[in-house]
Design a protein around this motif. Structure first.
Motif, PDB file in Angstrom:
ATOM      1  N   MET A  12       0.842  -1.215   0.000  1.00  0.00           N
ATOM      2  CA  MET A  12       0.000   0.000   0.000  1.00  0.00           C
ATOM      3  C   MET A  12       0.869   1.253   0.000  1.00  0.00           C
ATOM      4  O   MET A  12       0.608   2.194  -0.764  1.00  0.00           O
ATOM      5  N   VAL A  13       1.910   1.266   0.833  1.00  0.00           N
ATOM      6  CA  VAL A  13       2.788   2.442   0.922  1.00  0.00           C
ATOM      7  C   VAL A  13       3.545   2.633  -0.397  1.00  0.00           C
ATOM      8  O   VAL A  13       3.623   3.750  -0.921  1.00  0.00           O
ATOM      9  N   SER A  14       4.076   1.538  -0.952  1.00  0.00           N
ATOM     10  CA  SER A  14       4.871   1.658  -2.183  1.00  0.00           C
ATOM     11  C   SER A  14       4.043   2.220  -3.323  1.00  0.00           C
ATOM     12  O   SER A  14       4.449   3.198  -3.958  1.00  0.00           O
ATOM     13  N   ILE A  15       2.885   1.617  -3.568  1.00  0.00           N
ATOM     14  CA  ILE A  15       2.113   2.095  -4.727  1.00  0.00           C
ATOM     15  C   ILE A  15       1.582   3.512  -4.485  1.00  0.00           C
ATOM     16  O   ILE A  15       1.463   4.296  -5.420  1.00  0.00           O
ATOM     17  N   GLY A  16       1.332   3.838  -3.227  1.00  0.00           N
ATOM     18  CA  GLY A  16       0.882   5.202  -2.886  1.00  0.00           C
ATOM     19  C   GLY A  16       1.978   6.214  -3.136  1.00  0.00           C
ATOM     20  O   GLY A  16       1.732   7.306  -3.669  1.00  0.00           O
ATOM     21  N   ILE A  17       3.193   5.869  -2.779  1.00  0.00           N
ATOM     22  CA  ILE A  17       4.313   6.806  -2.948  1.00  0.00           C
ATOM     23  C   ILE A  17       4.795   6.827  -4.406  1.00  0.00           C
ATOM     24  O   ILE A  17       5.099   7.881  -4.942  1.00  0.00           O
ATOM     25  N   PHE A  18       4.800   5.688  -5.064  1.00  0.00           N
ATOM     26  CA  PHE A  18       5.300   5.645  -6.446  1.00  0.00           C
ATOM     27  C   PHE A  18       4.338   6.313  -7.436  1.00  0.00           C
ATOM     28  O   PHE A  18       4.756   7.109  -8.256  1.00  0.00           O
ATOM     29  N   TRP A  19       3.053   5.978  -7.350  1.00  0.00           N
ATOM     30  CA  TRP A  19       2.110   6.484  -8.363  1.00  0.00           C
ATOM     31  C   TRP A  19       1.031   7.407  -7.790  1.00  0.00           C
ATOM     32  O   TRP A  19       0.120   7.786  -8.503  1.00  0.00           O
ATOM     33  N   GLY A  20       1.139   7.737  -6.529  1.00  0.00           N
ATOM     34  CA  GLY A  20       0.226   8.705  -5.927  1.00  0.00           C
ATOM     35  C   GLY A  20      -1.186   8.204  -5.709  1.00  0.00           C
ATOM     36  O   GLY A  20      -1.492   7.026  -5.934  1.00  0.00           O
ATOM     37  N   THR A  21      -2.033   9.138  -5.274  1.00  0.00           N
ATOM     38  CA  THR A  21      -3.446   8.804  -5.040  1.00  0.00           C
ATOM     39  C   THR A  21      -4.295   9.540  -6.076  1.00  0.00           C
ATOM     40  O   THR A  21      -3.747  10.181  -6.971  1.00  0.00           O
ATOM     41  N   GLU A  22      -5.591   9.477  -5.932  1.00  0.00           N
ATOM     42  CA  GLU A  22      -6.513  10.036  -6.934  1.00  0.00           C
ATOM     43  C   GLU A  22      -6.124  11.454  -7.395  1.00  0.00           C
ATOM     44  O   GLU A  22      -6.077  11.736  -8.571  1.00  0.00           O
ATOM     45  N   ASN A  23      -5.843  12.340  -6.425  1.00  0.00           N
ATOM     46  CA  ASN A  23      -5.562  13.734  -6.788  1.00  0.00           C
ATOM     47  C   ASN A  23      -4.097  14.136  -6.622  1.00  0.00           C
ATOM     48  O   ASN A  23      -3.766  15.308  -6.792  1.00  0.00           O
ATOM     49  N   HIS A  24      -3.254  13.195  -6.221  1.00  0.00           N
ATOM     50  CA  HIS A  24      -1.849  13.549  -5.992  1.00  0.00           C
ATOM     51  C   HIS A  24      -0.921  12.638  -6.798  1.00  0.00           C
ATOM     52  O   HIS A  24      -1.019  11.421  -6.675  1.00  0.00           O
ATOM     53  N   PRO A  25      -0.021  13.237  -7.591  1.00  0.00           N
ATOM     54  CA  PRO A  25       0.935  12.387  -8.309  1.00  0.00           C
ATOM     55  C   PRO A  25       1.999  11.848  -7.352  1.00  0.00           C
ATOM     56  O   PRO A  25       2.332  12.495  -6.350  1.00  0.00           O
ATOM     57  N   GLY A  26       2.528  10.680  -7.669  1.00  0.00           N
ATOM     58  CA  GLY A  26       3.584  10.098  -6.834  1.00  0.00           C
ATOM     59  C   GLY A  26       4.946  10.456  -7.380  1.00  0.00           C
ATOM     60  O   GLY A  26       5.051  11.302  -8.275  1.00  0.00           O
ATOM     61  N   ILE A  27       6.001   9.812  -6.885  1.00  0.00           N
ATOM     62  CA  ILE A  27       7.343  10.172  -7.367  1.00  0.00           C
ATOM     63  C   ILE A  27       7.579   9.689  -8.804  1.00  0.00           C
ATOM     64  O   ILE A  27       8.435  10.208  -9.489  1.00  0.00           O
ATOM     65  N   PHE A  28       6.792   8.695  -9.266  1.00  0.00           N
ATOM     66  CA  PHE A  28       6.889   8.264 -10.670  1.00  0.00           C
ATOM     67  C   PHE A  28       5.772   8.878 -11.513  1.00  0.00           C
ATOM     68  O   PHE A  28       5.442   8.378 -12.574  1.00  0.00           O
ATOM     69  N   GLY A  29       5.177   9.937 -11.026  1.00  0.00           N
ATOM     70  CA  GLY A  29       4.080  10.591 -11.754  1.00  0.00           C
ATOM     71  C   GLY A  29       2.747   9.928 -11.458  1.00  0.00           C
ATOM     72  O   GLY A  29       2.543   9.387 -10.358  1.00  0.00           O
ATOM     73  N   ASN A  30       1.851   9.958 -12.437  1.00  0.00           N
ATOM     74  CA  ASN A  30       0.492   9.438 -12.219  1.00  0.00           C
ATOM     75  C   ASN A  30       0.316   7.986 -12.663  1.00  0.00           C
ATOM     76  O   ASN A  30      -0.758   7.420 -12.484  1.00  0.00           O
ATOM     77  N   GLY A  31       1.382   7.415 -13.240  1.00  0.00           N
ATOM     78  CA  GLY A  31       1.317   6.019 -13.691  1.00  0.00           C
ATOM     79  C   GLY A  31       0.212   5.793 -14.700  1.00  0.00           C
ATOM     80  O   GLY A  31      -0.622   4.900 -14.522  1.00  0.00           O
ATOM     81  N   GLU A  32       0.225   6.619 -15.786  1.00  0.00           N
ATOM     82  CA  GLU A  32      -0.863   6.562 -16.786  1.00  0.00           C
ATOM     83  C   GLU A  32      -1.009   5.165 -17.400  1.00  0.00           C
ATOM     84  O   GLU A  32      -2.128   4.696 -17.606  1.00  0.00           O
ATOM     85  N   THR A  33       0.155   4.524 -17.685  1.00  0.00           N
ATOM     86  CA  THR A  33       0.092   3.212 -18.340  1.00  0.00           C
ATOM     87  C   THR A  33      -0.669   2.219 -17.455  1.00  0.00           C
ATOM     88  O   THR A  33      -1.573   1.513 -17.933  1.00  0.00           O
TER      89      THR A  33
END
Lengths: 213, 231
Positions: B82-103
């Motif tokens: 949960m922490v990794s995917i939250g920090i890497f690709w962010g949440t609904e309104n917040h981008p993570g460190i890898f952006g929004n993970g569009e793919t």
């Protein structure tokens, strides 16, 4: 592909729903697996939530965007890091300083908040003329409100033994408290049953498609 | 020093907050406002401390092979996921460190964090709480035995409130004439909630508030020191 993940999502939901409901039979490994996943996901969710909704807008964004105007926020940042030192036994005492600030602020805020909202405002709302404002049902209700509040508060006064006239008044207070607890219980039971209905709707509607969602 | 300075901090902060209510001018109003912002930030770190502490405790249980240790591996894995995917690709309104993970979002239909939240976390949470419906029923069976006047009042109030909030309650007394409308179950339920229940809740609120005010004063004045740990 999106449809596949949508269906997979529903199946995951169903799997975990049954895993939790299996506790109704008895405590079992399937329930324990779901329980621990719930604990882990819950902790992870609040970790991410804290970063995105508390620390980034209140600390990191102001420091990055306008450091000169917000350098003072470095103090709570340092205190926050001192708080994390509690994880190490040798440096755990350092966390007393941020804890002292949090406890001091909470005490000050709670002192004022509860004094205003739960004492003064509640007493003000109770100090009314019960014989105005409507028909006889309302008048009886308002009298009950005043009597119930006063006798209830008297019940919570434990510095004097509950006997004689004082004890009888406290006893009336207990009756009001019992009605209050009964009503609260009724509401809680209904809230839980509505959650159960929600789960059944998910299983019968979203999963099996027997009922329309 | 390790105890006296924290006690002094608590005293000063508590007193400033209380004074600022009565003197909302410079410097008290400003300091109090700033302290409340600091509180939010430090509280954020306290939440993170809680999560890391949970991680540490579970790791300890696994390392020492405590009872049911295998299950705690799942706690750690789901926490890390949960922490990794939250920090890497962010949440609904917040981008993570890898952006929004569009793919990934285009493949699964939503952000991975939200996918996990909607399909697993929410289902687990709702089912866990709905489980209480069964236990509350068995608790009611034991609690609702009309032995005394007090327990009878509890029973009657709960039944009337529950009936009054369902269509059954409305149907049971719907036939009553206008002159007896006050006996209509939804109205009785509303009356109970509005008057005797409010009275009871108000008494509890006032009693609890006095307790909180007393505890706050004890903490500010340094009489209550248990939050510092030790004796």
């Amino acid at each position: 592909m999106e449809h596949f993940f949508s269906v997979l999502g529903i199946w995951l939901g169903v799997l975990f729903t049954f895993a939790i409901f299996s506790f109704l039979y008895k405590d079992n490994p399937v329930y324990k697996v779901a329980e621990q996943i719930f604990v882990g996901l819950s902790a992870g969710y609040w970790f991410v939530y804290t970063i995105y909704f508390i620390l980034i807008p209140n600390l990191f964004d102001p420091l990055i965007n306008d450091f000169a105007g917000n350098w003072i926020k470095l103090i709570p940042a340092v205190l926050g890091i001192m708080m994390l030192m509690r994880l190490m036994p040798k440096t755990g005492w350092v966390s007393r300083f941020p804890i002292a600030l949090v406890i001091g602020t909470t005490s000050g805020v709670f002192f004022l908040r509860y004094l205003k909202s739960d004492v003064i405002n509640q007493l003000t709302a109770t100090m009314m003329n019960p014989f105005t404002g409507g028909d006889w049902v309302v008048i009886i209700g308002q009298i009950m409100l005043i009597v119930g509040t006063l006798t209830g508060v008297i019940y919570f006064y434990f510095s004097k033994k509950h006997e004689g006239a004082f004890g009888a008044t406290a006893k009336v207070g207990i009756y009001f408290l019992m009605i209050s607890f009964g009503a609260a219980f009724g509401y809680t039971a209904m809230a839980r049953i509505s959650l159960l209905i929600g789960r059944l709707q998910f299983l019968l509607g979203d999963w099996l498609g027997i009922i329309s969602p | 020093m390790k105890r006296k300075i924290p006690l002094l901090i608590t005293f000063l902060v508590g007193v400033i907050i209380i004074i600022s209510e009565f003197i909302p001018h410079k410097p008290f109003g400003q300091i109090s406002g700033e302290l409340e912002k600091w509180y939010l930030i430090i509280a954020g770190f306290a939440i993170i401390l809680g999560q890391l502490s949970l991680f540490k405790v579970n790791l300890f249980k696994i390392r020492h092979r405590q009872k049911n240790w295998q299950f705690f591996i799942l706690t750690l894995l789901s926490f890390i996921l949960m922490v990794s995917i939250g920090i890497f690709w962010g949440t609904e309104n917040h981008p993570g460190i890898f952006g929004n993970g569009e793919t990934i979002s285009n493949t699964i239909g939503t952000k991975p964090f939200d996918y996990l939240f909607d399909n697993v976390y929410q289902n687990l949470q709702a089912t866990m709480f709905s489980l209480l419906a069964f236990f509350i029923a068995s608790a009611a069976y034991r609690a609702f035995i009309a032995r005394t006047l007090e327990s009878s009042l509890l029973l009657v109030a709960a039944i009337l409130v529950m009936l009054g909030n369902t269509s059954l309650g409305s149907a049971l007394t719907g036939w009553l004439p206008e002159s007896l409308k006050f006996l209509h179950l939804p109205r009785i339920s509303e009356f109970i909630m509005k008057y005797p229940t409010t009275a009871g809740q108000r008494a509890i609120m006032i009693g609890a508030a006095f307790g909180i005010i007393g505890s706050s004063l004890r903490i500010i004045l340094g009489i209550e020191r248990s939050y510092l740990g030790g004796k």
